[in-house]
Design a protein around this motif. Structure first.
Motif, PDB file in Angstrom:
ATOM      1  N   MET A  66      52.700 -22.290-155.473  1.00 36.97           N
ATOM      2  CA  MET A  66      52.198 -22.953-154.276  1.00 36.97           C
ATOM      3  C   MET A  66      52.899 -24.287-154.063  1.00 36.97           C
ATOM      4  N   ALA A  67      53.159 -24.987-155.141  1.00 39.76           N
ATOM      5  CA  ALA A  67      53.858 -26.273-155.027  1.00 39.76           C
ATOM      6  C   ALA A  67      55.273 -26.063-154.500  1.00 39.76           C
ATOM      7  N   SER A  68      55.898 -24.963-154.912  1.00 34.82           N
ATOM      8  CA  SER A  68      57.263 -24.695-154.462  1.00 34.82           C
ATOM      9  C   SER A  68      57.290 -23.774-153.242  1.00 34.82           C
ATOM     10  N   ILE A 105      53.130 -16.069-155.150  1.00 40.60           N
ATOM     11  CA  ILE A 105      51.721 -16.261-154.802  1.00 40.60           C
ATOM     12  C   ILE A 105      51.072 -14.904-154.537  1.00 40.60           C
ATOM     13  N   ASP A 106      51.738 -14.082-153.740  1.00 37.56           N
ATOM     14  CA  ASP A 106      51.209 -12.756-153.412  1.00 37.56           C
ATOM     15  C   ASP A 106      51.037 -11.900-154.670  1.00 37.56           C
ATOM     16  N   ARG A 107      52.002 -11.961-155.587  1.00 30.35           N
ATOM     17  CA  ARG A 107      51.896 -11.191-156.835  1.00 30.35           C
ATOM     18  C   ARG A 107      50.711 -11.657-157.668  1.00 30.35           C
TER      19      ARG A 107
END
Length: 51
Positions: free
Chosen positions: A32-34, A40-42
């Motif tokens: 999320m930071a990057s 994120i989805d995985r």
């Protein structure tokens, strides 16, 4: 004694679930930071399957 053992087993299950949720949060923080939407989805999919 049996009730105490049952309560301890329940606490262990709760602690395990908290540990799993902590892992999911850790897996989400860096992506999320990057802004890595694929990671994120995985992570979200992995968590959803564990429910």
């Amino acid at each position: 004694m049996a009730q105490l053992e049952s309560e301890i087993a329940e606490l262990r299950r709760h602690h395990l679930r908290v540990a799993e949720l902590t892992d999911v949060v850790a897996e989400l923080v860096v992506p999320m930071a990057s802004r890595d939407q694929e990671r994120i989805d995985r992570a979200v999919e992995s968590f959803s399957q564990s429910l």
